[in-house]
Design an enzyme around this catalytic site. Structure first.
Site, short mmCIF file in Angstrom:
data_model
loop_
_atom_site.label_atom_id
_atom_site.label_comp_id
_atom_site.label_asym_id
_atom_site.label_seq_id
_atom_site.Cartn_x
_atom_site.Cartn_y
_atom_site.Cartn_z
N LYS A 63 -23.44 0.25 4.82
CA LYS A 63 -22.12 -0.04 4.24
C LYS A 63 -21.47 -1.19 5.00
CE LYS A 63 -17.39 1.87 4.12
NZ LYS A 63 -16.53 3.05 4.27
N ASP B 146 -11.37 -2.75 5.10
CA ASP B 146 -11.02 -1.65 4.20
C ASP B 146 -9.52 -1.37 4.28
OD1 ASP B 146 -10.85 0.53 2.59
OD2 ASP B 146 -11.90 1.91 3.96
N LYS C 76 -4.04 2.22 2.57
CA LYS C 76 -3.95 3.01 3.80
C LYS C 76 -2.59 2.79 4.47
CE LYS C 76 -8.83 2.83 5.18
NZ LYS C 76 -9.14 4.26 5.21
N ASP D 119 -15.24 -1.62 9.38
CA ASP D 119 -15.80 -0.77 8.33
C ASP D 119 -17.11 -1.36 7.77
OD1 ASP D 119 -15.60 1.64 7.00
OD2 ASP D 119 -14.51 0.79 5.29
N ASP E 117 -9.73 4.28 -1.92
CA ASP E 117 -10.07 4.21 -0.50
C ASP E 117 -11.44 4.85 -0.21
OD1 ASP E 117 -9.80 3.62 2.16
OD2 ASP E 117 -8.32 5.18 2.59
N GLU F 96 -14.21 3.81 -1.05
CA GLU F 96 -14.98 2.67 -1.57
C GLU F 96 -16.40 2.62 -1.04
OE1 GLU F 96 -13.10 2.54 1.04
OE2 GLU F 96 -14.59 1.67 2.39
N ARG G 222 -18.72 4.91 -0.71
CA ARG G 222 -19.72 5.55 -1.58
C ARG G 222 -19.91 4.78 -2.88
NH1 ARG G 222 -16.19 10.97 -1.29
NH2 ARG G 222 -15.52 9.92 0.60
N1 BES Z 1 -13.74 3.59 6.05
C1 BES Z 1 -13.07 4.80 5.74
C2 BES Z 1 -13.47 5.94 6.67
C3 BES Z 1 -13.04 5.79 8.09
C4 BES Z 1 -11.78 6.19 8.48
C5 BES Z 1 -13.91 5.31 9.03
C6 BES Z 1 -11.40 6.07 9.80
C7 BES Z 1 -13.52 5.19 10.36
C8 BES Z 1 -12.28 5.57 10.74
C9 BES Z 1 -13.42 5.22 4.32
O1 BES Z 1 -13.63 4.20 3.41
C10 BES Z 1 -12.28 6.03 3.82
O2 BES Z 1 -11.23 5.48 3.69
N2 BES Z 1 -12.53 7.30 3.57
C11 BES Z 1 -11.53 8.18 3.09
C12 BES Z 1 -12.12 9.00 1.98
C13 BES Z 1 -11.11 9.78 1.19
C14 BES Z 1 -10.23 8.85 0.41
C15 BES Z 1 -11.84 10.72 0.28
C16 BES Z 1 -11.11 9.08 4.24
O3 BES Z 1 -11.94 9.44 5.07
O4 BES Z 1 -9.92 9.37 4.34
ZN ZN Z 2 -14.23 2.43 4.21
MN MN Z 3 -11.83 3.50 2.57
#
Ligand code: BES
Ligand code: ZN
Ligand code: MN
Length: 493
Positions: A262, A267, A274, A285, A344, A346, A348
């Site tokens: 990825k 992000d 966010k 990210d 967010d 994204e 997957r």
């Molecule tokens: N890149 C983030 C996950 C992340 C968060 C990595 C903090 C490292 C530190 C990912 O794209 C994300 O935003 N995931 C969300 C998913 C949710 C919206 C289902 C998350 O983990 O909150």
């Molecule tokens: Zn992300």
């Molecule tokens: Mn995200």
């Protein structure tokens, strides 16, 4: 850093500083006997006990050629592994660097104790020093006047032949450089480390190694139908890149393994934006993509006897008038329809197309994906371990074996079908998020729909991607997580 090896005794070797590993209960450590005059007192007084992580600097006052000895504790002999050695060298190399020593020697005879393999120990020494003294001053203007730097490492031994040491030193250097490249990319800012920059890095490797690199731009991904990847890329003007790298494509009769990373170069969350606090961390990210690109260089340099395909979907995730919306239904490259719940999630979205692409076009024996996928993984395991999910025991065995030699800590997470309930959609084949409970698991379940039954492991590196302070061979910042792990998986294949 220049790395070389030499067959020479400690007493004759004229270096500004030599690092020596000392076991706990050092007074009985036969290896130190010849140095009684120099280190006898500090051991006798009990000021240095050889406990893990302990360090003491001793000046030799002209009694031997080397000016300084840096003693580093290795702990109890029965617990000694190559990982102990790697950590000891990580810590001591930073100490040597801070003394402004340009060249550091490591006496292999003080590390390759009893059960440890000599080549593996040499490799771990070089990895420890090269990774531990890593610093990224690319964006500093004062550079060398202000920042001390180790230029040279010499691993030496009185008894081990140079050819044997060379073997470990070479692979150690290649692997550590690869970890450091991953860190440089992962921790670099989003305005420099763009999808184009990642593609350039892959193209550089095509020139310098035997890797074959193919880059799909926005138009090309549209033409192919990488719609789920493009859904994310739609929101940004920064040109997205779908990067494909191949090692060993022309090798006869070897198995194919695919690595997918990825690479969200920033992000923001997109329309489901966010909160501002900590948003700057989302420059990293793209760590999964950096893992794959960096590992590919080592795979090529080590000339691993496999066909390895690296796929890195790279794009920013931004809110804009052209961004994808929550509620959108996207038909992915696999043909499945996906209901977008939260823009967010994204990662997957870009990964599912990459997994399908790899499975369909390369029919690999196994696939591994690396992704900073969920905050939930950070909550579950913290910063020390990578959580992974797998649909096949043979992939699990490979990972667990490589974890032991590489020192990259991993922990298997469940992938039970029960969690699919959370992904049910009223309109589409499935939703792409399943709410907060088991957030890392539902993300993995989502990805599992796109593996076309290829044995696969998903490594969620969100927790382990960075280090909050200097520790062992990881300086503060990006750890370059799972780079050594995946290289060892493939070396042991
Ligand atoms: N890149 C983030 C996950 C992340 C968060 C990595 C903090 C490292 C530190 C990912 O794209 C994300 O935003 N995931 C969300 C998913 C949710 C919206 C289902 C998350 O983990 O909150
Ligand atoms: Zn992300
Ligand atoms: Mn995200």
């Amino acid at each position: 850093m220049k790395v070389d090896v030499k067959r020479i005794s400690l007493k004759e070797n004229d270096l500004p500083l030599v690092i020596l590993g000392v076991l706990e209960e050092a007074k009985e450590d036969i290896m130190l006997k010849g140095l009684n005059e120099i280190v006898g007192e500090i051991l006798e007084l009990g000021d240095f006990k050889g406990k893990t992580g302990q360090m003491s600097l001793v000046y030799t006052q002209g009694s031997i050629a080397t000016k300084r000895l840096l003693l580093v504790g290795l702990g109890k002999e029965e617990k000694l592994t190559v990982e102990t050695v790697r950590k000891a060298l990580g810590n001591s190399s930073r100490k040597a660097r801070d003394l402004d020593v340009k060249k550091v020697g490591v006496n292999l005879d003080f590390f390759s104790r009893n059960k440890l393999d000599i080549v593996e120990t040499t490799e771990a020494i070089v990895q420890g020093v090269v990774m531990g003294s890593f610093q990224n001053i690319t964006y500093k203007t004062e550079k060398l006047e202000k920042y001390k730097k180790l230029d040279e490492l010499q691993v030496f031994s009185e008894t081990v032949e140079e050819d044997i040491m060379k073997k470990g030193a070479e692979s150690g250097k290649i692997i550590a450089d690869s970890v450091n490249l991953c860190r440089t990319l992962a921790w670099g800012p989003a305005n420099y480390i763009t999808p184009t920059k990642l593609a350039d890095e892959a193209l550089r490797m095509e020139k310098e190694t035997g890797i074959k690199t193919t880059i799909f731009d926005r138009e090309k991904t549209k033409e192919i139908g990488l719609t789920s990847f493009l859904a994310v890329a739609r929101g940004t003007k920064e040109p997205p890149k779908f990067i494909i790298m191949e090692h060993g494509a022309d090798k006869q009769g070897v198995e194919t393994v695919a690595l997918i990373g990825k690479a969200i170069t920033f992000d923001s969350g997109g329309i489901s934006i966010k909160p501002g606090q900590n948003m700057e961390k989302m420059k990293a990210d793209m760590t999964g993509g950096a893992v794959v690109i960096a590992a590919m260089e080592a795979i090529a340099k080590l000339d691993i006897n496999l066909h390895v395909v690296g796929i890195v979907p790279a794009t920013d995730n931004m809110p804009s008038g052209t961004a994808y919306h929550p509620g959108d239904i996207i038909t992915s490259y696999s043909g499945h329809t996906i209901e977008v719940i939260n823009t967010d999630a994204e990662g997957r979205m870009v990964l599912n197309d990459a997994l399908t692409y790899a499975a369909k076009h390369y029919e690999p024996k196994a696939m591994f994906d690396f992704a900073t996928l969920t905050g939930a993984m950070m909550i579950a395991l913290g910063e020390h371990a990578v959580g992974y999910f797998s649909n096949h025991d043979f992939v699990v065995d490979k990972l667990e074996e490589a974890s032991k030699s590489s020192g990259d800590k991993i922990w298997r997470m469940p992938l039970w079908e029960d969690y699919d309930e959370q992904l049910k959609s009223d309109l589409a084949d499935f939703k792409h998020t399943g709410g907060r409970p088991g957030g890392s698991i539902t993300a993995a379940r989502f990805l599992s729909k796109f593996t076309m039954d290829v044995p696969w492991a998903h490594l969620d590196i969100a927790g382990a991607m960075e280090q909050s302070s200097d520790k062992d061979y990881n300086p503060k910042g990006s750890k370059g997580p799972a780079v050594r792990l995946i290289i060892d998986v493939l070396r042991n294949w």
